[in-house]
Design a protein around this motif. Structure first.
Motif, mmCIF file in Angstrom:
data_model
loop_
_atom_site.group_PDB
_atom_site.id
_atom_site.type_symbol
_atom_site.label_atom_id
_atom_site.label_comp_id
_atom_site.label_asym_id
_atom_site.label_seq_id
_atom_site.Cartn_x
_atom_site.Cartn_y
_atom_site.Cartn_z
ATOM 1 N N GLU A 105 0.819 -1.217 0.000
ATOM 2 C CA GLU A 105 0.000 0.000 0.000
ATOM 3 C C GLU A 105 0.854 1.269 0.000
ATOM 4 O O GLU A 105 0.526 2.254 -0.634
ATOM 5 C CB GLU A 105 -0.972 -0.010 1.192
ATOM 6 C CG GLU A 105 -2.142 -0.963 0.990
ATOM 7 C CD GLU A 105 -2.792 -0.835 -0.406
ATOM 8 O OE1 GLU A 105 -3.114 0.299 -0.805
ATOM 9 O OE2 GLU A 105 -2.933 -1.868 -1.109
ATOM 10 N N GLN A 106 1.988 1.205 0.737
ATOM 11 C CA GLN A 106 2.887 2.378 0.793
ATOM 12 C C GLN A 106 3.477 2.689 -0.590
ATOM 13 O O GLN A 106 3.590 3.839 -0.983
ATOM 14 C CB GLN A 106 4.037 2.065 1.736
ATOM 15 C CG GLN A 106 3.940 2.784 3.057
ATOM 16 C CD GLN A 106 5.140 2.386 3.907
ATOM 17 O OE1 GLN A 106 5.594 1.233 3.871
ATOM 18 N NE2 GLN A 106 5.643 3.330 4.662
ATOM 19 N N ASP A 107 3.879 1.594 -1.293
ATOM 20 C CA ASP A 107 4.463 1.764 -2.628
ATOM 21 C C ASP A 107 3.514 2.547 -3.537
ATOM 22 O O ASP A 107 3.930 3.393 -4.325
ATOM 23 C CB ASP A 107 4.724 0.397 -3.286
ATOM 24 C CG ASP A 107 5.904 -0.336 -2.663
ATOM 25 O OD1 ASP A 107 6.713 0.331 -1.993
ATOM 26 O OD2 ASP A 107 6.008 -1.560 -2.843
ATOM 27 N N LYS A 108 2.227 2.230 -3.402
ATOM 28 C CA LYS A 108 1.244 2.835 -4.322
ATOM 29 C C LYS A 108 1.077 4.339 -4.094
ATOM 30 O O LYS A 108 0.528 5.036 -4.936
ATOM 31 C CB LYS A 108 -0.106 2.131 -4.163
ATOM 32 C CG LYS A 108 -0.073 0.693 -4.637
ATOM 33 C CD LYS A 108 -1.433 0.051 -4.524
ATOM 34 C CE LYS A 108 -1.356 -1.404 -4.910
ATOM 35 N NZ LYS A 108 -2.615 -2.107 -4.792
ATOM 36 N N GLN A 109 1.555 4.797 -2.929
ATOM 37 C CA GLN A 109 1.441 6.244 -2.639
ATOM 38 C C GLN A 109 2.654 7.020 -3.174
ATOM 39 O O GLN A 109 2.677 8.242 -3.133
ATOM 40 C CB GLN A 109 1.373 6.499 -1.110
ATOM 41 C CG GLN A 109 0.330 5.687 -0.362
ATOM 42 C CD GLN A 109 -1.047 5.827 -0.988
ATOM 43 O OE1 GLN A 109 -1.447 6.925 -1.362
ATOM 44 N NE2 GLN A 109 -1.745 4.704 -1.144
#
Ligand code: HEM
Length: 402
Positions: free
Chosen positions: A336-340
């Motif tokens: 999820e962090q990567d997608k931000q």
């Protein structure tokens, strides 16, 4: 010059030898290394141990023999191989040894079909082919040692900085131990690193792309730590990551390689990198930013996830130098962090839809990464109407036979 009779013999025997290509190669290497184990200081013995026929030497000799009466037609390929040879310090005195064992392998495989006349013809043909290689390599050695800061074979460098770029990739900053200047190089070129690993009998040689622009007081290589299971593949990268520290020495050759970017051009340029295939593009994109910052630059990187992706910050910062620049990346397994993350565009792969946003008829496309990645992207680009001469790519690892 070969006589017409010799040429005819060569041409009529090539098909027979091609059928036995793998057997000839296997016999050739086995006997060569048994008689000359010192050559394992030059050859990639991980390839040999794994049984991979990566060194396309025997196959290339056969392919060259087919063109024996028009060798100029294969000169571009010879030059490409010669770059690799020069970067490994292959010398004229090695050629007769290889020739002897190649001929012996042909004899062993063809048995009584290998008449004296046939072997004589092959000996003559090999001599001509080897002559073409050694004369091109001589020019390359002369150029390497005559250029400012250059040298002929290997030279000692000191690791002055070691920087982790991601969980799996670490950069090594290298300066000549003798304090000399760094020779210039073309963006995209590689160096051979030669190291002695304690407990190992032979030296290891590996090629690493230079990952920073020319004109600095150091070379930078960025090495992926390969998984080390039962295969000897990751021997060198693991040793570099785990054991080589600031202050240690590494032996390097002068940069070599033909996969470079034309800095005279002003066309838009699209870099398409898969995983650690990003490294040659780092020197290319820095060179463009330094020399032609007005050039339209698109940089797309495919990685597994944010933890293993290198150079995110460095590539983002190039927006300050490049006038027209788009940097984006895709992850196969993002969290999820990567997608931000800024510049993250999508999950999965670089596909036709994404490419279509970056296709411009006059652009040059540079592709580097795993073979399936490159094949897929070359196909997509062609389907999108990009001309083959605008698609430039580099297979990591040994070049194919001619
Ligand atoms: C690589 C051909 C002679 C040592 C290669 C490659 C080819 C080739 C096609 C792969 C290029 C690449 O990786 O980009 C030939 C031909 C020769 C010849 C046609 C003779 C006419 C020699 C000699 C030596 C040598 C005399 C030294 C003993 C190597 C090494 C590599 C290489 C060490 C790198 C691959 C590896 O380590 O397995 N050569 N070669 N070659 N060649 Fe040769």
């Amino acid at each position: 010059m070969l006589s017409q009779k010799t040429i005819d013999i060569i041409k009529s025997t090539v098909p027979v030898l091609e059928v036995h290509g793998t057997t000839i190669t296997t016999v050739f290497y086995k006997n060569l290394f048994e008689a000359h184990p010192e050559l394992l200081n030059i050859f990639n013995h991980a390839n040999q141990k794994k049984g991979r026929q990566q060194h396309a030497l025997a196959n290339t000799v056969l392919a060259a023999a087919k063109n024996i009466d028009q060798l100029e037609s294969i000169l571009p390929v010879v030059k490409q191989i010669a770059q690799k040879h020069r970067s490994l310090a292959v010398k004229p005195e090695h050629y007769p040894i290889v020739g002897e064992y190649l001929l012996a392998a042909i004899k062993e495989v063809l048995q009584e079909a290998a008449t004296e006349e046939i072997l004589q013809a092959w000996g003559d043909a090999y001599g001509i082919i080897a002559g073409v290689f050694t004369s091109i390599e001589k020019e390359m050695y002369d150029q390497a040692s005559e250029q400012e800061g250059g040298w002929a074979d290997f030279k000692s460098f000191t690791v002055v900085k070691k920087v982790p770029e991601s969980d799996v990739i670490t950069s090594f900053y290298l300066k000549p131990a003798d304090g000399a200047v760094i020779p210039s190089f073309l963006p995209g070129q590689y160096v051979t690193v030669r190291i002695a690993i304690p407990g190992e009998r032979y030296l290891f040689n590996r090629q690493y792309s230079l990952s920073d622009a020319a004109g600095k007081d150091h070379f930078r290589i960025s090495v992926k730590k390969e998984r080390q299971g039962s295969s000897p593949d990751g021997r060198v990268s693991n040793y570099l990551h785990d054991s080589i520290q600031v202050g240690d020495s590494l032996d390097l050759t002068v940069p070599a390689g033909h996969f470079t970017i034309d800095l005279e051009k002003r066309t838009p340029v699209v870099f398409l990198a898969g995983g650690v295939g990003i490294t040659p593009f780092m020197s290319m994109v820095h060179a463009v930013a330094d020399q032609t910052p007005e050039r339209d630059v698109h940089f797309i990187h495919a990685a597994d996830n944010g933890k293993v992706q290198p150079f995110r910050g460095e590539l983002t910062d190039l927006a300050q130098k490049l006038v027209s620049y788009q940097f984006s990346f895709v992850y196969k397994n993002p969290d999820e962090q990567d997608k931000q993350l800024q510049n993250y565009v999508k999950d999965g792969y670089i596909d036709k839809e994404l490419l279509s946003l970056h296709v411009k008829p006059e652009a040059d496309y540079y592709i580097c990464g795993p073979v399936p990645f490159m094949k897929a992207l070359i196909t997509c680009l062609k389907e999108l109407g990009v001309e083959p001469e605008n698609i430039h790519y580099e297979f990591f690892g040994p070049a194919m036979a001619l």
